[in-house]
Design a protein around this motif. Structure first.
Motif, PDB file in Angstrom:
ATOM      1  N   ILE A 115       0.834  -1.207   0.000  1.00  0.00           N
ATOM      2  CA  ILE A 115       0.000   0.000   0.000  1.00  0.00           C
ATOM      3  C   ILE A 115       0.868   1.257   0.000  1.00  0.00           C
ATOM      4  O   ILE A 115       0.711   2.150  -0.821  1.00  0.00           O
ATOM      5  CB  ILE A 115      -0.943   0.033   1.225  1.00  0.00           C
ATOM      6  CG1 ILE A 115      -1.652  -1.314   1.415  1.00  0.00           C
ATOM      7  CG2 ILE A 115      -1.942   1.180   1.107  1.00  0.00           C
ATOM      8  CD1 ILE A 115      -2.611  -1.694   0.309  1.00  0.00           C
ATOM      9  N   ASN A 119      -2.449  -1.114   7.146  1.00  0.00           N
ATOM     10  CA  ASN A 119      -3.146  -2.033   6.263  1.00  0.00           C
ATOM     11  C   ASN A 119      -2.585  -3.442   6.387  1.00  0.00           C
ATOM     12  O   ASN A 119      -1.389  -3.635   6.531  1.00  0.00           O
ATOM     13  CB  ASN A 119      -3.016  -1.571   4.810  1.00  0.00           C
ATOM     14  CG  ASN A 119      -3.974  -0.455   4.479  1.00  0.00           C
ATOM     15  OD1 ASN A 119      -5.186  -0.654   4.462  1.00  0.00           O
ATOM     16  ND2 ASN A 119      -3.446   0.732   4.246  1.00  0.00           N
ATOM     17  N   GLU A 144       0.747  -6.749   9.168  1.00  0.00           N
ATOM     18  CA  GLU A 144       0.064  -5.473   9.289  1.00  0.00           C
ATOM     19  C   GLU A 144       1.114  -4.389   9.229  1.00  0.00           C
ATOM     20  O   GLU A 144       2.071  -4.395   9.993  1.00  0.00           O
ATOM     21  CB  GLU A 144      -0.700  -5.407  10.611  1.00  0.00           C
ATOM     22  CG  GLU A 144      -1.659  -4.231  10.665  1.00  0.00           C
ATOM     23  CD  GLU A 144      -2.441  -4.205  11.973  1.00  0.00           C
ATOM     24  OE1 GLU A 144      -3.253  -5.103  12.207  1.00  0.00           O
ATOM     25  OE2 GLU A 144      -2.197  -3.281  12.775  1.00  0.00           O
TER      26      GLU A 144
END
Ligand SMILES: [Zn+2]
Length: 69
Positions: free
Chosen positions: A10, A34, A28
């Motif tokens: 991301i 995310n 994570e």
């Protein structure tokens, strides 16, 4: 146990020393929060929710709505 450094898909942040074998590739991101999965660590053929066929999902939603009334 081996740890891995993984770049977040991301935001691109490198997350270091992850136990991907324990989490089946899930991590994570410490920067953006995310969750993402490195599919090469997946051991079992799970069916993630987002892969369900739309028809099945719609049916279960309708059932849930009916039960709530
Ligand atoms: Zn990130």
């Amino acid at each position: 146990m081996m740890t891995y450094d993984v770049a977040c898909p991301i935001c691109g942040r490198i997350n270091r020393s992850l136990y991907l074998e324990e989490t089946e590739g899930w991590m994570e991101c410490e920067c953006c929060g995310n969750s993402s999965q490195d599919l090469s660590f997946r051991k079992r053929a799970k069916i993630p929710v987002f892969r369900m066929r739309p028809g099945i999902k719609r049916m279960s939603l309708k059932r849930k709505t009916a039960a709530a009334q």
